[in-house]
Design an enzyme around this catalytic site. Structure first.
Site, PDB file in Angstrom:
ATOM      1  N   ARG A  82       0.836  -1.200   0.000  1.00  0.00           N
ATOM      2  CA  ARG A  82       0.000   0.000   0.000  1.00  0.00           C
ATOM      3  C   ARG A  82       0.871   1.251   0.000  1.00  0.00           C
ATOM      4  NH1 ARG A  82      -3.928  -1.630   5.075  1.00  0.00           N
ATOM      5  NH2 ARG A  82      -4.231  -3.783   4.415  1.00  0.00           N
ATOM      6  N   ARG A 113       8.071   7.840   7.097  1.00  0.00           N
ATOM      7  CA  ARG A 113       7.678   9.179   7.543  1.00  0.00           C
ATOM      8  C   ARG A 113       8.112   9.458   8.976  1.00  0.00           C
ATOM      9  NH1 ARG A 113       1.503   9.138   5.802  1.00  0.00           N
ATOM     10  NH2 ARG A 113       1.483  11.056   7.045  1.00  0.00           N
ATOM     11  N   ASP A 149       0.127   5.330   1.388  1.00  0.00           N
ATOM     12  CA  ASP A 149      -0.867   6.106   2.136  1.00  0.00           C
ATOM     13  C   ASP A 149      -1.533   7.171   1.283  1.00  0.00           C
ATOM     14  OD1 ASP A 149      -0.183   4.753   4.417  1.00  0.00           O
ATOM     15  OD2 ASP A 149       1.205   6.305   5.129  1.00  0.00           O
TER      16      ASP A 149
END
Lengths: 245, 245
Positions: free
Chosen positions: A51, A198, A53
């Site tokens: 995935r 992140r 985000d």
């Protein structure tokens, strides 16, 4: 069944992320599947390498899908790029052996993160970077990057709750490059936990501006404590550059 | 009266160009003047170094304005960057002698133009480049650039109708640089006619793909015939990089 591999560039700004959510038209996977369904008259499910985000971009996300279609891959690429919105582009399309699986077979991924490091924000790069105004000591960030390399339990650098799955990952490269006011962080590894890049970048920025010591990296790895790590920098600076098989 | 010089970065995508048009809120000049009026309680008119077209971007447009305000330039910059939309940024603000005039005193300007040269378009750079799929011979483009340098009547490379004003301009530098699929054209000169950079780039692309000969540049300069030049490439690839005084 033929097995088709896609390499995909996208600007994540308008999307809820890679993964299809019910019937929502706001995901990259959903957009591509809709066009593939039109193209093949089948119900196609694509498998992404992982995935991304909401708001995250990709230069080289990889996905695969199975189809009975007899269309050449060149025609498929033209069809897809004509029908997809212009913030999603199929960069490459090839036929692969039936056993190829974009998620299970991914050997490593490269992510990059762009930080606009200046007192003054940027108009032209605002959608593809994070504005961080504090003065940064790049030497310290480089030192801190060294501590990330290798096999570690990265749960302290993740938004995951306690999990039974392994949170041990290997980072093979972590570095920064600067061009004018833009600092690009680049990480390569076998895989990354949820929000890991992140949170690492947020922590490195706090090392760079003196809020944290370089040694904080080791502490967070050892103590596995998310609270000790830095803030989660926003998705708009993050790019999935490449997936290797 | 104090005289204030602004250096401005903007993303031109949403605007009708630099120059204020009546009460329209869709110009860069209009946006900045509206905020300056709030800030000073005066009716401010800013003088730009020149217009930029609808959709054209700037890294370093320059403008100046006169004011009675006693505010420090640092406070002005904060006020402006807080109030302006985030696609317009005041990069620098300084007080200059009263005689300084952003248009009359401009000695030279640098423009750049980004071309995405690949069969496949780009998702991430689509708003800041022009997609041109034909194969390009960069050597030929370099040769053609040489013919542009110097003092010439550039009316053949402009959208101007016949005019009494001089259409003689001097280009001091014209070159290209490549990074992956992106080709950046950069031009420096004393001044440029309406659409001149965009028509020059369109012509250079046609030289590069073999539609035109390198010698076409000389012919267009000599014959002053717009019809002989290439297409006007779209505004979204064009950047006003810098204005020198």
């Amino acid at each position: 069944m033929r097995n088709i591999k896609l390499t995909i560039e996208y600007d994540g700004k308008k999307y809820l992320g890679w993964q299809r959510l019910g019937d929502s038209d706001k995901t990259i996977q959903g957009k591509i599947e809709t066009v593939l369904n039109q193209m093949t008259d089948e119900t196609i499910e694509i498998v992404g390498s992982g995935r991304t985000d909401a708001g995250t971009h990709a230069y080289g996300q990889v996905a695969n899908f199975k189809t009975e279609s007899k269309m050449t891959v060149e025609k498929m690429q033209l069809f897809l790029n004509n029908q997809l919105p212009n913030d999603i582009v199929i960069k490459e399309i090839v036929e692969v052996p039936e056993r190829f699986h974009a998620r299970y077979n991914a050997k490593s991924k490269q992510y990059s993160y762009q930080v606009w490091n200046s007192e003054v924000p940027t108009a032209l790069h605002r959608n593809h970077s994070y504005h961080y105004a504090n003065n940064l000591d790049l030497e310290k960030i480089n030192e801190a990057c060294e501590f990330l390399i290798g096999e570690h339990d990265f749960i302290g650098f993740s938004s995951l709750k306690k999990t039974k799955k392994s949170t041990i990952r290997t980072i093979t490269s972590a570095k920064i490059a600067t061009k004018d006011e833009m600092i690009t962080f680049t990480f390569t590894g076998e895989g990354f936990l949820y929000n890991m890049v992140r949170i690492i970048v947020g922590t490195l920025l706090e090392v760079g501006d003196g809020t944290k010591e370089v040694s904080a990296i080791e502490e967070i790895l050892n103590q596995k404590d998310r609270q000790k790590a830095g803030h989660t920098v926003p998705a708009q600076g993050l790019f999935l550059d490449r997936v290797s098989y």
